[in-house]
Design an enzyme around this catalytic site. Structure first.
Site, PDB file in Angstrom:
ATOM      1  N   HIS A  65       0.850  -1.197   0.000  1.00  0.00           N
ATOM      2  CA  HIS A  65       0.000   0.000   0.000  1.00  0.00           C
ATOM      3  C   HIS A  65       0.881   1.241   0.000  1.00  0.00           C
ATOM      4  O   HIS A  65       1.934   1.274   0.607  1.00  0.00           O
ATOM      5  CB  HIS A  65      -0.899   0.021   1.251  1.00  0.00           C
ATOM      6  CG  HIS A  65      -2.071   0.935   1.106  1.00  0.00           C
ATOM      7  ND1 HIS A  65      -1.989   2.277   1.355  1.00  0.00           N
ATOM      8  CD2 HIS A  65      -3.326   0.699   0.672  1.00  0.00           C
ATOM      9  CE1 HIS A  65      -3.167   2.827   1.106  1.00  0.00           C
ATOM     10  NE2 HIS A  65      -4.000   1.908   0.700  1.00  0.00           N
ATOM     11  N   ASP A  90      -7.921  -5.202  -0.325  1.00  0.00           N
ATOM     12  CA  ASP A  90      -8.399  -6.091  -1.399  1.00  0.00           C
ATOM     13  C   ASP A  90      -8.055  -7.552  -1.185  1.00  0.00           C
ATOM     14  O   ASP A  90      -8.504  -8.408  -1.948  1.00  0.00           O
ATOM     15  CB  ASP A  90      -7.795  -5.622  -2.734  1.00  0.00           C
ATOM     16  CG  ASP A  90      -8.356  -4.271  -3.136  1.00  0.00           C
ATOM     17  OD1 ASP A  90      -7.566  -3.367  -3.434  1.00  0.00           O
ATOM     18  OD2 ASP A  90      -9.591  -4.119  -3.103  1.00  0.00           O
TER      19      ASP A  90
HETATM   20  C1  SDX Z   1      -6.074   0.053  -3.158  1.00  0.00           C
HETATM   21  O1  SDX Z   1      -4.296   4.556  -2.174  1.00  0.00           O
HETATM   22  C2  SDX Z   1      -5.259   3.950  -1.578  1.00  0.00           C
HETATM   23  O2  SDX Z   1      -5.721   4.335  -0.527  1.00  0.00           O
HETATM   24  C3  SDX Z   1      -5.776   2.731  -2.321  1.00  0.00           C
HETATM   25  C4  SDX Z   1      -6.834   1.894  -1.608  1.00  0.00           C
HETATM   26  C5  SDX Z   1      -8.098   2.661  -1.378  1.00  0.00           C
HETATM   27  O3  SDX Z   1      -8.819   2.335  -0.422  1.00  0.00           O
HETATM   28  O4  SDX Z   1      -8.415   3.532  -2.219  1.00  0.00           O
HETATM   29  O5  SDX Z   1      -6.310   1.449  -0.365  1.00  0.00           O
HETATM   30  C6  SDX Z   1      -7.213   0.668  -2.438  1.00  0.00           C
HETATM   31  O6  SDX Z   1      -5.822   0.400  -4.277  1.00  0.00           O
HETATM   32  C7  SDX Z   1      -5.217  -0.955  -2.433  1.00  0.00           C
HETATM   33  C8  SDX Z   1      -4.028  -1.474  -3.309  1.00  0.00           C
HETATM   34  C9  SDX Z   1      -4.531  -2.592  -4.239  1.00  0.00           C
HETATM   35  N1  SDX Z   1      -3.461  -2.956  -5.176  1.00  0.00           N
HETATM   36  C10 SDX Z   1      -2.809  -4.131  -5.082  1.00  0.00           C
HETATM   37  O7  SDX Z   1      -2.999  -4.953  -4.177  1.00  0.00           O
HETATM   38  C11 SDX Z   1      -1.818  -4.379  -6.213  1.00  0.00           C
HETATM   39  C12 SDX Z   1      -0.504  -4.929  -5.649  1.00  0.00           C
HETATM   40  N2  SDX Z   1       0.150  -3.841  -4.878  1.00  0.00           N
HETATM   41  C13 SDX Z   1       1.044  -3.001  -5.568  1.00  0.00           C
HETATM   42  O8  SDX Z   1       1.109  -2.961  -6.917  1.00  0.00           O
HETATM   43  C14 SDX Z   1       1.581  -1.803  -4.769  1.00  0.00           C
HETATM   44  O9  SDX Z   1       1.884  -2.256  -3.516  1.00  0.00           O
HETATM   45  C15 SDX Z   1       0.692  -0.576  -4.707  1.00  0.00           C
HETATM   46  C16 SDX Z   1       0.261  -0.136  -6.044  1.00  0.00           C
HETATM   47  C17 SDX Z   1      -0.493  -0.840  -3.841  1.00  0.00           C
HETATM   48  C18 SDX Z   1       1.516   0.542  -4.046  1.00  0.00           C
HETATM   49  O10 SDX Z   1       2.534   0.857  -4.933  1.00  0.00           O
HETATM   50  P1  SDX Z   1       3.651   1.967  -4.567  1.00  0.00           P
HETATM   51  O11 SDX Z   1       3.321   2.669  -3.320  1.00  0.00           O
HETATM   52  O12 SDX Z   1       3.878   2.758  -5.812  1.00  0.00           O
HETATM   53  O13 SDX Z   1       4.903   1.094  -4.242  1.00  0.00           O
HETATM   54  P2  SDX Z   1       5.934   0.544  -5.315  1.00  0.00           P
HETATM   55  O14 SDX Z   1       5.214  -0.038  -6.487  1.00  0.00           O
HETATM   56  O15 SDX Z   1       6.959   1.592  -5.577  1.00  0.00           O
HETATM   57  O16 SDX Z   1       6.612  -0.683  -4.505  1.00  0.00           O
HETATM   58  C19 SDX Z   1       7.711  -0.460  -3.600  1.00  0.00           C
HETATM   59  C20 SDX Z   1       8.501  -1.771  -3.646  1.00  0.00           C
HETATM   60  C21 SDX Z   1       8.943  -2.161  -5.076  1.00  0.00           C
HETATM   61  O17 SDX Z   1      10.080  -2.979  -4.956  1.00  0.00           O
HETATM   62  P3  SDX Z   1      11.589  -2.252  -5.080  1.00  0.00           P
HETATM   63  O18 SDX Z   1      11.560  -1.466  -6.386  1.00  0.00           O
HETATM   64  O19 SDX Z   1      11.711  -1.409  -3.850  1.00  0.00           O
HETATM   65  O20 SDX Z   1      12.533  -3.438  -5.131  1.00  0.00           O
HETATM   66  O21 SDX Z   1       7.681  -2.855  -3.205  1.00  0.00           O
HETATM   67  C22 SDX Z   1       7.493  -3.787  -4.285  1.00  0.00           C
HETATM   68  C23 SDX Z   1       7.830  -3.043  -5.561  1.00  0.00           C
HETATM   69  O22 SDX Z   1       8.267  -3.955  -6.565  1.00  0.00           O
HETATM   70  N3  SDX Z   1       6.082  -4.174  -4.267  1.00  0.00           N
HETATM   71  C24 SDX Z   1       5.630  -5.411  -4.475  1.00  0.00           C
HETATM   72  C25 SDX Z   1       4.246  -5.345  -4.295  1.00  0.00           C
HETATM   73  N4  SDX Z   1       3.889  -4.074  -3.989  1.00  0.00           N
HETATM   74  C26 SDX Z   1       5.034  -3.363  -3.965  1.00  0.00           C
HETATM   75  N5  SDX Z   1       6.288  -6.559  -4.787  1.00  0.00           N
HETATM   76  C27 SDX Z   1       5.493  -7.666  -4.933  1.00  0.00           C
HETATM   77  N6  SDX Z   1       4.141  -7.681  -4.775  1.00  0.00           N
HETATM   78  C28 SDX Z   1       3.494  -6.541  -4.460  1.00  0.00           C
HETATM   79  N7  SDX Z   1       2.178  -6.527  -4.290  1.00  0.00           N
END
Ligand code: SDX
Length: 424
Positions: A302, A359
């Protein structure tokens, strides 16, 4: 003397005001930055940028706090109901009985769709993704209610638009679902309450009280989340004075993305894949960690919550209650719990503060209720709708509101002369 931030730029010192919120959050006010310095800021994904000052929802990602208008989500989930929370978000206070009755009365003026809208829904192929149907059909409402096209809206039109959206969006969703199972729409019956009415329109039977409560809690947990992607989209679209239907449709489309609300559908598909691959979730954990693999553990991580998503904790508990009430043994829940346990002890996830989000478990409940997987994000729409409407209302009532128009840093070609095609 109010707090300021000093900025040294090209030998000059600038003082920028500091803004402090009611929960002591701090911001550097850069509204005069470009005029004073000629500089803009750059912030990919707006990770460090506040877009507005809002009194609707407070969340603290480090401590896992979520409050709607100051009320902790745990108390509301326990003691309130979805439409009362929808009222609270829009109007800022919990309603008296008289206010709530009036709110329901206004909403009941919209317990059906114009015939033309029903005909639009019928044009969609049954295998259409419901999110595309609901965003298009919501936008089409402006053809049947042209009074909302005059902008800026009078306050009473804004209030009517809010209750109309709350009433008609769930009818659109249920009507298309009925069409996909070759059944006639079930008329809306507001006397069943929001959640009861929706489930009755979906399945043509009144659900058990425990199921009603569980879905009501799910909708409350989804109701708002400050400036998430879809709420920010609603504010951006609404800031141009687009009509309410186009504005909400924009929010629906932003929520559809699998990194946002679309994740709940992807979680179920991921859990099903793990089950069909023999339940070996460790393989999927390794895929999620493999940078060469685009696979992400859906429902994990998140932007704001860095310890736990308070909503996920409540939903996880609700899973057990609903499955027990429905006498459903769902292996996907065991896989989800195993996945969570494994990830919580894996340094890749722990070091990146990746925990289950809203989710991760919600789809288990939707599946147990008989909601088809491709409608999971529509459930998120119905839950989030009051939050979008409250954010839109707050923005439209803000006399200092400006159209959203970010700046950029240009990194393309410098000036060059045109070359006619036969000289290229
Ligand atoms: C919602 O914003 C809100 O409030 C949203 C929400 C709401 O109520 O409106 O809470 C609802 O959208 C919840 C999120 C649902 N999405 C997912 O579950 C999809 C999987 N999660 C991700 O794609 C990610 O965690 C996000 C999109 C939720 C957050 O992305 P960020 O903040 O841009 O973080 P990032 O992509 O830069 O990740 C940081 C690191 C990265 O690795 P490094 O580059 O540091 O090596 O964490 C890793 C990412 O690769 N990472 C994951 C991951 N999420 C982040 N690695 C594997 N699996 C994951 N799910």
């Amino acid at each position: 003397m109010s707090e300021t931030a000093k900025l040294e730029l090209a030998g000059k010192t600038y003082e920028l005001p500091i803004i402090t919120g009611t929960e002591n959050e701090k911001a550097i006010d850069i509204r005069s930055l470009r005029a004073e310095t000629g500089y803009v800021t750059l912030d990919n994904g707006f990770m460090n940028t506040g877009s507005c000052q809002s009194g609707i929802t407070f969340l603290n990602g480090e401590e896992g706090i979520l409050r709607y208008r100051g009320y902790p989500i745990e108390q509301l989930a326990e003691q309130s109901r979805f439409l009362e929370v929808a009222y609270l978000l829009a109007y800022g206070e919990l309603p008296t009985q008289a206010q709530f009755d009036e709110y329901l009365k206004q909403m009941s003026n919209f317990n059906n769709l114009p015939n033309g809208v029903q005909k639009i829904i019928e044009q969609f192929p049954n295998n259409s993704h419901p999110m595309g149907v609901i965003s298009s059909t919501v936008c089409s409402l402006c053809s049947f209610y042209p009074e909302y096209l005059k902008m800026p809206l009078e306050a009473e039109d804004r209030e009517r638009g809010i209750v109309q959206m709350m009433a008609q969006t769930k009818i659109i969703a249920a009507s298309f679902y009925r069409q996909t199972i070759n059944k006639k729409p079930v008329p809306s019956d507001p006397s069943l309450g929001y959640t009861g009415d929706f489930l009755n329109m979906m399945f043509d039977k009144e659900p058990e009280p425990e199921i009603l409560k569980a879905l009501d809690v799910l909708f409350m947990l989804h109701a708002d989340h400050e400036q998430n992607c879809s709420a920010s989209t609603v504010r951006v679209v609404g800031s141009s004075e687009a009509n309410i239907f186009a504005t909400v449709s924009g929010g629906i489309n932003a929520l559809w993305g699998q990194l946002h609300g679309g994740a709940n559908q992807r979680v179920l598909e991921m859990l099903t894949k793990i089950r069909d691959a023999g339940g070996d979730y460790k393989m999927f954990i390794n895929k999620a960690k493999d940078k060469s693999d685009p696979f992400r553990l859906m429902g994990f991580g998140h932007r704001v919550y860095k310890n736990f998503d308070p909503r996920a904790k409540i939903i996880k508990k609700a899973c057990d209650v609903v499955l027990e009430k429905l006498n459903v043994q769902d292996p996907l829940l065991d896989i989800a719990k195993g996945l969570e346990e494994e990830a919580r002890s894996d340094d890749y996830f722990v070091s990146r503060n990746l925990y289950p989000n809203v989710d991760f478990y919600s789809g288990i409940i939707y599946k147990a209720l008989g909601i088809p997987t491709n409608m999971f994000t529509v459930m998120f729409v119905l839950g989030r709708l009051p939050g979008w409407l409250a954010q839109w209302k707050e923005m439209r009532e803000d006399s200092s509101i400006k159209i959203s128009r970010p700046r950029q840093i240009y990194v393309g070609h410098n000036k060059r002369e045109y070359v006619p095609i036969n000289n290229r």
